[in-house]
Scaffold this active site. Sequence first.
Site, PDB file in Angstrom:
ATOM      1  N   GLY A  74       0.829  -1.208   0.000  1.00  0.00           N
ATOM      2  CA  GLY A  74       0.000   0.000   0.000  1.00  0.00           C
ATOM      3  C   GLY A  74       0.857   1.248   0.000  1.00  0.00           C
ATOM      4  O   GLY A  74       0.582   2.217   0.702  1.00  0.00           O
TER       5      GLY A  74
ATOM      6  N   SER B 108       1.349   3.393  -2.414  1.00  0.00           N
ATOM      7  CA  SER B 108       1.040   4.366  -3.467  1.00  0.00           C
ATOM      8  C   SER B 108       0.357   5.625  -2.956  1.00  0.00           C
ATOM      9  O   SER B 108       0.297   6.627  -3.663  1.00  0.00           O
ATOM     10  CB  SER B 108       0.152   3.713  -4.530  1.00  0.00           C
ATOM     11  N   ARG B 109      -0.198   5.564  -1.756  1.00  0.00           N
ATOM     12  CA  ARG B 109      -0.965   6.724  -1.259  1.00  0.00           C
ATOM     13  C   ARG B 109      -0.762   6.873   0.248  1.00  0.00           C
ATOM     14  O   ARG B 109      -0.285   5.956   0.912  1.00  0.00           O
ATOM     15  CB  ARG B 109      -2.470   6.518  -1.517  1.00  0.00           C
TER      16      ARG B 109
ATOM     17  N   VAL C  21      -2.701  -7.799  -1.626  1.00  0.00           N
ATOM     18  CA  VAL C  21      -2.095  -8.526  -0.501  1.00  0.00           C
ATOM     19  C   VAL C  21      -2.996  -9.636   0.040  1.00  0.00           C
ATOM     20  O   VAL C  21      -2.511 -10.583   0.658  1.00  0.00           O
ATOM     21  CB  VAL C  21      -1.694  -7.594   0.675  1.00  0.00           C
TER      22      VAL C  21
ATOM     23  N   ASN D 179       1.662  -2.318   5.348  1.00  0.00           N
ATOM     24  CA  ASN D 179       0.891  -1.080   5.538  1.00  0.00           C
ATOM     25  C   ASN D 179      -0.470  -1.122   4.847  1.00  0.00           C
ATOM     26  O   ASN D 179      -1.378  -0.402   5.253  1.00  0.00           O
ATOM     27  CB  ASN D 179       1.738   0.093   5.008  1.00  0.00           C
TER      28      ASN D 179
ATOM     29  N   TYR E 291     -12.653  -3.867  11.472  1.00  0.00           N
ATOM     30  CA  TYR E 291     -11.346  -3.190  11.452  1.00  0.00           C
ATOM     31  C   TYR E 291     -10.621  -3.364  12.798  1.00  0.00           C
ATOM     32  O   TYR E 291      -9.420  -3.643  12.845  1.00  0.00           O
ATOM     33  CB  TYR E 291     -11.580  -1.715  11.134  1.00  0.00           C
TER      34      TYR E 291
ATOM     35  N   LYS F 238      -7.076  -5.341  13.209  1.00  0.00           N
ATOM     36  CA  LYS F 238      -5.871  -4.687  13.721  1.00  0.00           C
ATOM     37  C   LYS F 238      -5.425  -5.309  15.049  1.00  0.00           C
ATOM     38  O   LYS F 238      -4.225  -5.396  15.322  1.00  0.00           O
ATOM     39  CB  LYS F 238      -6.114  -3.183  13.872  1.00  0.00           C
TER      40      LYS F 238
ATOM     41  N   ILE G  38      -5.099  10.046  11.067  1.00  0.00           N
ATOM     42  CA  ILE G  38      -4.059  10.633  10.211  1.00  0.00           C
ATOM     43  C   ILE G  38      -4.740  11.153   8.934  1.00  0.00           C
ATOM     44  O   ILE G  38      -5.650  10.490   8.403  1.00  0.00           O
ATOM     45  CB  ILE G  38      -3.000   9.559   9.843  1.00  0.00           C
TER      46      ILE G  38
HETATM   47  P1  NAP Z   1      -5.168   4.986   2.157  1.00  0.00           P
HETATM   48  O1  NAP Z   1      -4.829   6.423   1.996  1.00  0.00           O
HETATM   49  O2  NAP Z   1      -6.576   4.553   1.915  1.00  0.00           O
HETATM   50  O3  NAP Z   1      -4.164   4.135   1.236  1.00  0.00           O
HETATM   51  C1  NAP Z   1      -4.275   2.746   1.250  1.00  0.00           C
HETATM   52  C2  NAP Z   1      -3.147   2.137   0.468  1.00  0.00           C
HETATM   53  O4  NAP Z   1      -3.264   0.701   0.592  1.00  0.00           O
HETATM   54  C3  NAP Z   1      -3.189   2.436  -1.002  1.00  0.00           C
HETATM   55  O5  NAP Z   1      -1.860   2.506  -1.485  1.00  0.00           O
HETATM   56  C4  NAP Z   1      -3.900   1.222  -1.588  1.00  0.00           C
HETATM   57  O6  NAP Z   1      -3.562   0.968  -2.952  1.00  0.00           O
HETATM   58  C5  NAP Z   1      -3.357   0.129  -0.711  1.00  0.00           C
HETATM   59  N1  NAP Z   1      -4.182  -1.073  -0.639  1.00  0.00           N
HETATM   60  C6  NAP Z   1      -5.446  -1.195  -0.153  1.00  0.00           C
HETATM   61  N2  NAP Z   1      -5.856  -2.481  -0.248  1.00  0.00           N
HETATM   62  C7  NAP Z   1      -4.829  -3.173  -0.793  1.00  0.00           C
HETATM   63  C8  NAP Z   1      -4.637  -4.528  -1.132  1.00  0.00           C
HETATM   64  N3  NAP Z   1      -5.598  -5.439  -0.948  1.00  0.00           N
HETATM   65  N4  NAP Z   1      -3.454  -4.900  -1.679  1.00  0.00           N
HETATM   66  C9  NAP Z   1      -2.468  -3.986  -1.879  1.00  0.00           C
HETATM   67  N5  NAP Z   1      -2.596  -2.679  -1.576  1.00  0.00           N
HETATM   68  C10 NAP Z   1      -3.768  -2.282  -1.038  1.00  0.00           C
HETATM   69  O7  NAP Z   1      -4.821   4.502   3.636  1.00  0.00           O
HETATM   70  P2  NAP Z   1      -3.892   5.134   4.768  1.00  0.00           P
HETATM   71  O8  NAP Z   1      -4.722   6.035   5.585  1.00  0.00           O
HETATM   72  O9  NAP Z   1      -2.626   5.611   4.176  1.00  0.00           O
HETATM   73  O10 NAP Z   1      -3.635   3.838   5.665  1.00  0.00           O
HETATM   74  C11 NAP Z   1      -2.454   3.065   5.593  1.00  0.00           C
HETATM   75  C12 NAP Z   1      -2.470   2.052   6.733  1.00  0.00           C
HETATM   76  O11 NAP Z   1      -2.556   2.749   7.980  1.00  0.00           O
HETATM   77  C13 NAP Z   1      -3.673   1.108   6.712  1.00  0.00           C
HETATM   78  O12 NAP Z   1      -3.297  -0.162   7.157  1.00  0.00           O
HETATM   79  C14 NAP Z   1      -4.624   1.746   7.704  1.00  0.00           C
HETATM   80  O13 NAP Z   1      -5.521   0.783   8.245  1.00  0.00           O
HETATM   81  C15 NAP Z   1      -3.639   2.259   8.721  1.00  0.00           C
HETATM   82  N6  NAP Z   1      -4.177   3.347   9.554  1.00  0.00           N
HETATM   83  C16 NAP Z   1      -4.593   4.517   9.001  1.00  0.00           C
HETATM   84  C17 NAP Z   1      -5.093   5.522   9.823  1.00  0.00           C
HETATM   85  C18 NAP Z   1      -5.562   6.847   9.291  1.00  0.00           C
HETATM   86  O14 NAP Z   1      -6.100   7.641  10.095  1.00  0.00           O
HETATM   87  N7  NAP Z   1      -5.381   7.166   8.022  1.00  0.00           N
HETATM   88  C19 NAP Z   1      -5.180   5.296  11.206  1.00  0.00           C
HETATM   89  C20 NAP Z   1      -4.745   4.085  11.728  1.00  0.00           C
HETATM   90  C21 NAP Z   1      -4.239   3.116  10.895  1.00  0.00           C
HETATM   91  P3  NAP Z   1      -4.646   1.185  -4.155  1.00  0.00           P
HETATM   92  O15 NAP Z   1      -4.940   2.649  -4.188  1.00  0.00           O
HETATM   93  O16 NAP Z   1      -3.948   0.670  -5.344  1.00  0.00           O
HETATM   94  O17 NAP Z   1      -5.856   0.372  -3.749  1.00  0.00           O
END
Ligand code: NAP
Length: 243
Positions: A9, A11-12, A61, A89, A154, A158, A187
């Site tokens: 993950g 890419s973003r 994944v 991630n 979720y 986790k 975040i």
């Molecule tokens: P995000 O902006 O939605 O980005 C998600 C990333 O994961 C994207 O690169 C997406 O790629 C990739 N992805 C999703 N499903 C996938 C799969 N099945 N196989 C491969 N890649 C996959 O999320 P984020 O906020 O950066 O979150 C990153 C991590 O931090 C996650 O595990 C999330 O649960 C955790 N987290 C986030 C927060 C928050 O507040 N943002 C808080 C706690 C934990 P595509 O675009 O190609 O689908």
Amino acid sequence: MAKYALVTGGSRGIGRAICLRLAKDGFDILINYRSGKDAALAVKAEVEALGRTAELLPFDVADLESTKGAIEAWQAAHKDSYIEVLVNNAGVRQDAVLPMLEAEQWHKVISTTLDGFYNATRPVVSKMMRKRNGRIINMASVSGMMGLPGQTNYSAAKAGLIGATKALAKELASRGITVNAIAPGFIVTDMTEGLDKENLEKTIPAGRFGRPEEVAALVSFLASEESAYVTGQVISINGGLYA
Ligand code: NAP
């Protein structure tokens, strides 16, 4: 010799910030994503602008065969190197209170996090064991520690990832490999887009959401040589939301 980090993950959002930070730290980066190729290509260009190499490794994944296939193909093409840092991630959230939570939403979230952990870690860990060196960093969440309403899927995923982190840390500690989890609060990324930010910020002692770069700084430490004695830990980064 090049040092490689694989960020699922990547890419973003948080994953993108981790790719850039680890590139600044001197790693060559393997950027995994599922569907957003343009975003992944943009991160690749940013990594290259920092003077490191970047390769795209697209796979879902949650899918064992494609994850294993992509990682093993990379390993076969880079026999003299190995993935020294793995950041699990990739994650998704599909919120609903339990009576409204469809089986598909339950399985999707559990599978992306837990099958994703297994599928990406297993092919990487044997080489780390042979080299007696490695860093595995799992992206958990405050939701997996305290439980959040509307997130049984979720929170369960986790919390499960935290259990896997602790177990694997004990398996690998004598091999020079550390395994840790990071538990972010809120975040600013696409994942938190659409939440009631103004009201949520009132519940956070720091009074704001965190930035992806702040999470990436923690990953940078856990990926470093200096963190060798930190393993099996869950490190929170949440502005004081849960302590
Ligand atoms: P995000 O902006 O939605 O980005 C998600 C990333 O994961 C994207 O690169 C997406 O790629 C990739 N992805 C999703 N499903 C996938 C799969 N099945 N196989 C491969 N890649 C996959 O999320 P984020 O906020 O950066 O979150 C990153 C991590 O931090 C996650 O595990 C999330 O649960 C955790 N987290 C986030 C927060 C928050 O507040 N943002 C808080 C706690 C934990 P595509 O675009 O190609 O689908």
